[in-house]
Motif scaffolding. Structure first.
Motif, short mmCIF file in Angstrom:
data_model
loop_
_atom_site.label_atom_id
_atom_site.label_comp_id
_atom_site.label_asym_id
_atom_site.label_seq_id
_atom_site.Cartn_x
_atom_site.Cartn_y
_atom_site.Cartn_z
N ALA A 407 0.84 -1.20 0.00
CA ALA A 407 0.00 0.00 0.00
C ALA A 407 0.87 1.25 0.00
N CYS A 408 0.31 2.33 -0.53
CA CYS A 408 1.03 3.60 -0.59
C CYS A 408 1.23 4.15 0.82
N PRO A 409 2.48 4.47 1.18
CA PRO A 409 2.72 4.96 2.54
C PRO A 409 2.06 6.32 2.79
N GLU A 410 1.69 7.03 1.74
CA GLU A 410 1.12 8.38 1.90
C GLU A 410 -0.41 8.36 1.98
N CYS A 411 -1.05 7.50 1.17
CA CYS A 411 -2.52 7.55 1.14
C CYS A 411 -3.17 6.21 1.52
N GLY A 412 -2.35 5.18 1.66
CA GLY A 412 -2.88 3.90 2.10
C GLY A 412 -3.58 3.08 1.02
N ARG A 425 3.52 1.88 -8.82
CA ARG A 425 2.89 3.20 -8.75
C ARG A 425 1.74 3.26 -7.77
N CYS A 426 1.54 4.49 -7.26
CA CYS A 426 0.30 4.80 -6.56
C CYS A 426 -0.58 5.46 -7.62
N THR A 427 -1.70 4.82 -7.95
CA THR A 427 -2.52 5.35 -9.04
C THR A 427 -3.62 6.28 -8.53
N SER A 430 -5.58 11.52 -6.08
CA SER A 430 -5.69 12.46 -4.96
C SER A 430 -4.76 12.11 -3.81
N CYS A 431 -3.77 11.26 -4.09
CA CYS A 431 -2.77 10.94 -3.07
C CYS A 431 -2.07 12.25 -2.67
N PRO A 432 -2.04 12.56 -1.37
CA PRO A 432 -1.46 13.85 -0.97
C PRO A 432 -0.02 14.04 -1.46
ZN LIG Z 1 -0.63 7.33 -2.62
#
Ligand SMILES: [Zn+2]
Length: 678
Positions: A407-412, A425-427, A430-432
């Motif tokens: 999972a993305c460490p920034e947006c989960g 990638r984090c797709t 709206s990932c901060p």
């Molecule tokens: Zn993200």
């Protein structure tokens, strides 16, 4: 005149013309025609030679990338061995070298050159035409890499200056990969899942030893020539004169080479070169000091290994070992996940390094880097420091392998790694982390260049909920900014006015700023000169885009996808409703539509800032002298462009007249000069 004769003459003329422009572009860095005009000349010659194979000659500029792939390189023995230089690491050792020289031959003049960190090669010409190019190898025997060297456009295929009669000549130089090219080659390799090069030198060596010349040609290698090894006829008396002769013959000579008398002057030049190190577009790892007089060189002779008349002064190393404390995950603008090595801080060449890129998960695996490892870290120029390799012998056995999180460490949100792609990638749009990157990128120097909108301000604006996307920037009010820490009336007013200024940006900057995947500065420039408006570009089909030279299928697909997304269409509409429009070059600004060319050095402003001033006022910066240039701005020591402009009757103006037209020097533009001898 027979038709054949007419065609032969035309081909000959084209070859001369093209080589001349090649030389101006690649050696003098001062082109006089546009890339388009150049391509047209080359295309005409190609057509002629294709239709009449008898017209083709081996030294034709169409033959630069003509060599067929080989399975291995032939061996070449150097007629004159390519000896290596003795190294010194501190001023005391240099003074000892000087003392030995003085003792043997008395006072001497030296020539100090930057030591290019590339690959030594030898070039042999016969009857003025490039015959053979070889690597240094062990100094006695090298490899025949002629077909790869021919692809380097700053290597003359035919000697210039009507000196073909000079006959046989051998020169030596250093092939290198400019740092900008190195970065893009690595980026490309990273994307394709190929191992990245540790430094520009490895990349240059790997490219010149490519069995397929087409690959070598695509890398963008360059060369500085620095030794005249052999010449039939009158040999110059000094090394410096030989450099001038080589320059006349069309070779590219490094502009930082200086003549120095005495060791104090030599040492101060070495210090200057070391200070310049990070501002150059090529890696230097030291300075080379040579006795200038060939007669004295001969008198000093050689030891069993090195000449006694020259020495290399090495700068502080750019790689060190340190401990890899952890591997962090960084989310980029496009959602790309990059593993970053967190290091025990270590000083490398005067800079404290505590983070280094590991590119992607496959690279971590390939290098077998584990958390807790002792690793070799390298820093090249302004390239992000890299972990070259671990030192497995230093392991305790408790070093865990790196595992890419799910999972993305920034947006989960879950991360994705499409089959066949290297990057995870984090797709989540709206990932901060991605929003922050997009905003930073949009305001950055290469994009809209919004002065005063730095990362810290962006973070505050996001935290306070004042902006969510790039368009929101244009709705900011002075009162909003006053809510931020560190903002006063004046700074708030300044930022509002720089935002205002960027409302009417160049199309290329806006395009770059949008952060479309695969579209960087170069592609943005290419698209803007082709489409002129955002509307025209947004309605281009994928097929049409892929048909443009310089745009690959991946980029074409990415652009088409971008403009097909509802979210992006909404964003672009919002921008346009807010009055943000890409400038077409002829509207607005004090210099609207007028074309400027700069030559010589300016007193009160750097060249880059002067050019920025022109474009910020709606003007155009020309790269070479041509009839459509409106003004040539001449500083001190103007170059050949000045003469050419006079010939063409173009209006030549001085610095004060330029500011009269363009307006005052913007704040913060600082002047940097670099005088060159050549
Ligand atoms: Zn993200």
């Amino acid at each position: 005149m027979a038709l054949d004769e007419t065609l032969r003459r035309r081909a000959e003329l084209l070859r001369k013309e093209i080589e001349e422009h090649n030389y101006r572009y690649y050696v003098l860095d001062s082109p006089t025609i546009s890339d388009y005009e150049y391509d047209m000349l080359l295309k005409e010659l190609e057509r002629l030679e294709k239709g009449h194979p008898g017209l083709a000659t081996p030294d034709s500029p169409t033959q630069r990338v003509g060599g067929a792939p080989v399975s291995e390189f032939a061996e070449v023995s150097h007629r004159i061995p390519m000896t290596s230089l003795d190294n010194t690491y501190n001023p005391d050792e240099l003074r000892e070298f000087h003392a030995r020289v003085i003792k043997a031959v008395g006072e001497v003049e030296y020539v100090v050159e930057p030591k290019i960190d590339g690959l030594g090669v030898s070039l042999v010409y016969e009857n003025g035409v490039l015959l053979c190019g070889a690597t240094r190898g062990d100094g006695r025997t090298g490899e025949d890499v002629t077909s790869n060297l021919r692809t380097i456009r700053s290597i003359p295929l035919r000697l210039r200056g009507g000196k073909e009669q000079i006959g046989e000549i051998e020169v030596r130089g250093e092939v290198y990969l400019p740092i900008g090219k190195f970065k893009s080659v690595n980026e490309e390799r990273g994307k394709n899942g190929e191992p990245v090069f540790a430094n520009p030198r490895n990349a240059a060596a790997g490219s010149i030893r490519q069995l397929n010349p087409k690959i070598a040609a695509s890398r963008g290698l360059d060369i500085f020539t620095y030794t005249l090894a052999d010449l039939r006829g009158d040999f110059p008396k000094t090394h410096y004169e030989s450099l001038e002769l080589m320059k006349e013959l069309g070779f590219r000579i490094n502009p930082l080479i200086r003549k120095c008398s005495g060791m104090d002057e030599v040492l101060s030049r070495c210090r200057e070169l070391e200070e310049m190190r990070d501002s150059l577009d090529y890696e230097i790892d030291g300075a080379v000091i040579k006795v200038d007089s060939f007669e004295l060189q001969k008198k000093l002779g050689l030891t069993s290994k090195h000449p006694r008349w020259a020495v290399a002064y090495k700068f502080a190393a750019r790689n060190r070992t340190t401990k890899l404390l952890d591997i962090e995950i960084q989310v980029g603008r496009t959602g790309k996940i990059t593993p970053v090595a967190i290091l025990e801080p270590v000083n490398i060449g005067g800079v404290t390094v505590s983070r280094a890129t590991l590119h992607n998960a496959e690279e971590v695996e390939r290098k077998d880097v584990r958390i807790g490892d002792t690793v070799m870290v390298e820093r090249s120029g302004d390239v992000i420091p890299q972990v070259v390799r671990p030192l497995p012998e230093m392991r305790s056995g408790n070093e865990p392998h790196f595992v890419m999180p799910g999972a993305c460490p920034e947006c989960g949100k879950p991360l994705s790694k499409p089959v066949g792609e290297v990057d995870t990638r984090c797709t989540n749009n709206s990932c901060p982390a991605r929003i922050l990157w997009r905003l930073k990128h949009f305001a950055s120097r290469d994009s809209l260049d919004i002065e005063g909108l730095g990362p810290q301000t962006i973070i505050q604006l996001l935290d306070k909920g004042l902006i969510e996307d790039i368009a929101d920037i244009f709705e900011l009010k002075r009162q909003d900014l006053l809510k931020l820490e560190g903002f006063k009336e004046k700074s708030a007013g300044n930022l509002i006015s720089s935002i205002e200024k960027s409302r009417n940006a160049e199309l290329a900057r806006l395009l770059n700023g949008l952060g479309i995947r695969e579209v960087g500065r170069f592609t943005a420039q290419l698209l803007s000169s082709r489409y002129k408006t955002l509307e025209a570009l947004s309605s281009a089909t994928e097929e049409e885009l892929a048909g443009i030279a310089g745009i690959g299928p991946k980029t074409a697909a990415s652009i088409a996808t971008y403009f097909a997304s509802d979210e992006n269409v909404a964003l672009l509409k919002k921008l346009s409703d807010l009055g943000v429009s890409a400038r077409k070059g002829t509207c607005g600004g004090r210099l609207a539509g007028r074309k400027f060319l700069f030559t010589g050095s300016l007193e009160s402003i750097s060249r880059g800032d002067a050019e920025k001033l022109v474009t910020s006022q709606g003007g155009i910066v020309a790269s070479g002298v041509s009839k459509d240039v409106d003004y040539v701005v001449a500083g001190s020591d103007p170059g050949s462009k000045y003469e050419k402009a006079k010939e063409l009757g173009i209006e030549i103006i001085g610095e004060s007249e330029f500011f009269g037209l363009a307006g005052p020097v913007p704040n913060g533009s600082k002047k940097q000069t670099q005088k060159t001898l050549f």
